[in-house]
Design an enzyme around this catalytic site. Structure first.
Site, PDB file in Angstrom:
ATOM      1  N   LYS A  55       0.849  -1.193   0.000  1.00 33.54           N
ATOM      2  CA  LYS A  55       0.000   0.000   0.000  1.00 33.54           C
ATOM      3  C   LYS A  55       0.885   1.243   0.000  1.00 33.54           C
ATOM      4  O   LYS A  55       1.888   1.292   0.729  1.00 33.54           O
ATOM      5  CB  LYS A  55      -0.906  -0.023   1.233  1.00 33.54           C
ATOM      6  CG  LYS A  55      -1.963   1.071   1.266  1.00 33.54           C
ATOM      7  CD  LYS A  55      -2.870   0.907   2.494  1.00 33.54           C
ATOM      8  CE  LYS A  55      -3.967   1.938   2.551  1.00 33.54           C
ATOM      9  NZ  LYS A  55      -4.849   1.766   3.729  1.00 33.54           N
ATOM     10  N   SER A  65      -9.726   1.719   2.698  1.00 38.60           N
ATOM     11  CA  SER A  65      -8.844   2.450   1.828  1.00 38.60           C
ATOM     12  C   SER A  65      -7.787   1.600   1.127  1.00 38.60           C
ATOM     13  O   SER A  65      -7.188   2.075   0.154  1.00 38.60           O
ATOM     14  CB  SER A  65      -8.142   3.548   2.624  1.00 38.60           C
ATOM     15  OG  SER A  65      -7.332   2.987   3.646  1.00 38.60           O
ATOM     16  N   SER A 103      -9.860  -0.654   6.965  1.00 38.00           N
ATOM     17  CA  SER A 103      -9.301  -0.513   5.622  1.00 38.00           C
ATOM     18  C   SER A 103      -8.565  -1.715   5.060  1.00 38.00           C
ATOM     19  O   SER A 103      -8.206  -1.711   3.885  1.00 38.00           O
ATOM     20  CB  SER A 103      -8.370   0.689   5.565  1.00 38.00           C
ATOM     21  OG  SER A 103      -9.133   1.850   5.394  1.00 38.00           O
TER      22      SER A 103
HETATM   23  N1  GLN Z   1     -13.169   4.179   6.213  1.00 36.74           N
HETATM   24  C1  GLN Z   1     -12.491   4.621   7.393  1.00 36.74           C
HETATM   25  C2  GLN Z   1     -12.088   6.068   7.254  1.00 36.74           C
HETATM   26  O1  GLN Z   1     -12.338   6.636   6.231  1.00 36.74           O
HETATM   27  C3  GLN Z   1     -11.342   3.726   7.707  1.00 36.74           C
HETATM   28  C4  GLN Z   1     -10.109   4.021   6.973  1.00 36.74           C
HETATM   29  C5  GLN Z   1      -8.955   3.149   7.342  1.00 36.74           C
HETATM   30  O2  GLN Z   1      -9.102   2.120   7.991  1.00 36.74           O
HETATM   31  N2  GLN Z   1      -7.780   3.605   6.960  1.00 36.74           N
HETATM   32  O3  GLN Z   1     -11.552   6.640   8.145  1.00 36.74           O
END
Ligand code: GLN
Length: 486
Positions: free
Chosen positions: A78, A153, A177
């Site tokens: 990532k 994400s 994410s």
């Molecule tokens: N969807 C969540 C956010 O937007 C989690 C994101 C993540 O785990 N990096 O904060």
């Protein structure tokens, strides 16, 4: 046999027996990327030349017999994990040309293990989002249905594994994410216990929640990647000196004596898609057939998880992202007349709308006079959520729930509706707030053919029990073996 379709453990066996070479394997993965990346868009950067050099080096150590389970295995990372000398953007304009001068601890470990890094995976900007639509560069598409999101994400990391554009990948999970894109792309994803994996070199989003973890084609590969990245690191003050087991030793058949808690607040839940509901109920029955005992438990405070998370995460983000001011590194607006204008213009051009929204919410919630009402109160409720889990784990060994309330939604459908997007994190956020490990495994498909994931959550540092349950579920099902048609 298509080499790019291999699991890590199968590829390792073939490499060890000299039936294939790391060079052939890497070339096959690069050819696969060449063939499908234009459709999927899983990568921000690709490093084919570097990957081939690493593959040749891996073949040397294989020839000398000094190889480990990841030697010569092509992986995706990532794009918020620092890779020395290789661009790390966080899918943001503000870091578009940032080349880290050092490797994250997980990268040092993967390199020492002989892994081949093929590229950096797309994501929501600074990991803020659940759909990978918030990348400053491009959306990633779901390999199962190109008009749909892959989740986020870590959407690029999940899509790359699902589309066989790498054998495994690393993502990060602050509020789901890793688990949510794993569910939407039908791969295995694990968020380890907070403190299990070093965050050194992981670009910070919300420091009390962030964890790096693997996305993989099956549970065995997930265990192998966990073996590679877990462990105490003096460079991360929140990393925990807890012994790391060999996670593959948990992959044994039989769930007799295992007690699985089903949170009554999650099933049925408001807004839960009927296909997801059905798939989870089938999974519960399957676990029972495998010998597990399923009991109802309650997590009464987790209904506040979305509200708590969307105070705590933006607060920590607003503090962490203050460093991107255009002074030392990253994008800088060069037209500004004075310093304040330079800050303002750098940040408004460098950050996308979702990141700006989080910074504004976080700055407001942390400001004098509001701190107690927001961050302070949210932290108190966070403790209540942790206590819910503590009590639940007095009665059971792990918890089972959906990962996401619906299968993947169409690209663009809710991208302008942040509240609906935030609510889709309802089942995943609590594990981050409590610091406990969580795993997502494929457990079915909707009537439209979109993947559905099953979440297992466990006690702190008890990833092994999650892997054991997941492994047994996998032995009894073939959801993880199905491939998207591309
Ligand atoms: N969807 C969540 C956010 O937007 C989690 C994101 C993540 O785990 N990096 O904060």
């Amino acid at each position: 046999m298509k080499l790019h379709e291999l699991t890590i453990h199968h590829a390792h066996e073939l490499l060890r027996k000299k039936e294939i070479t790391a060079l052939e394997l890497t070339q096959a993965v690069l050819a696969r990327i060449e063939a499908v990346e234009a459709q999927v868009g899983a990568y921000i950067s690709l490093f084919p030349e570097e990957a081939l050099v690493q593959a040749r080096a891996a073949d040397k150590s294989l020839a000398m017999g000094t190889c480990g389970p990841l030697t010569g295995i092509p992986l995706a990372i990532k794009d918020l994990i620092c890779t020395q000398g290789l661009r790390t953007t966080c899918a943001s304009r503000i870091l578009e040309n940032f080349i880290p001068p050092y490797d994250a601890t997980v990268m040092q470990k993967l390199k020492a293990g002989g892994a081949v890094i093929v590229g950096k995976a797309n994501m929501d900007e600074f990991a803020m989002g659940s759909s990978t639509e918030h990348s400053a560069f491009k959306p990633t598409r779901n390999p199962w249905e190109l008009a749909s999101i892959p989740g986020g994400s870590s959407g690029g990391s999940a899509a790359a594994v699902a589309a066989d554009m790498c054998l495994g990948s690393l993502g990060s999970d602050t509020g789901g994410s890793i688990r949510q894109p794993a569910a939407h792309c039908s791969v295995v994803g694990m968020k380890p216990t907070y403190g299990r994996v070093s965050r050194f070199g992981l670009v910070a989003f919300a420091s009390s929640l962030d964890q790096i973890g693997p996305l993989a084609k099956d549970t065995t590969d997930c265990a192998l990647l966990m073996n590679a990245v877990c462990g105490y690191d003096p460079n991360d003050s929140t990393s925990v000196p807890e012994p790391v087991p060999d996670f593959t030793t948990f992959l044994t058949p039989g769930l007799k004596g295992m007690k699985i808690g089903i949170p009554k607040e999650y099933l049925p839940a408001q807004g839960l898609d009927p296909d997801v509901d059905q798939a989870i109920r089938n999974a519960i029955r399957r676990m029972q057939d495998l010998g597990a005992e399923c009991i109802e438990i309650s997590l009464p405070h987790t209904r506040y998880a979305v509200a708590v998370y969307y105070v705590i995460a933006p607060c920590e983000a607003s503090s962490n992202l203050a460093r991107y001011d255009g002074v030392r590194y990253g994008f800088r607006d060069r037209q500004a007349d004075d310093l304040i204008q330079m800050y303002r213009r750098t940040k408004s051009q460098g950050f996308g709308p979702e990141v700006q929204r989080r910074i504004i919410i976080g700055t407001y919630a942390l400001s004098a006079g509001y701190y107690d009402a927001y961050y302070g109160k949210a932290s108190q409720v966070r403790t209540l959520i942790m206590n819910d889990f503590k009590q639940a784990f007095e009665r059971c060994d792990l918890l089972l729930s959906p990962v996401a309330p619906t299968p993947a939604f169409p690209i663009g459908e809710i991208s302008d509706d942040p509240l609906t997007m935030y609510l889709s994190d309802i089942f995943t956020l609590s594990a981050n707030l409590a610091g406990i490990p969580g795993l997502s495994i494929p457990c079915g498909f909707s009537r439209n053919g979109l993947p559905i994931g099953l979440q297992l959550m466990g006690r702190h540092f008890d990833e092994g029990t999650l892997l054991k349950a997941a492994y047994n579920f996998e032995l009894a099902t073939d959801f993880h073996k199905q491939k998207p048609r591309l």
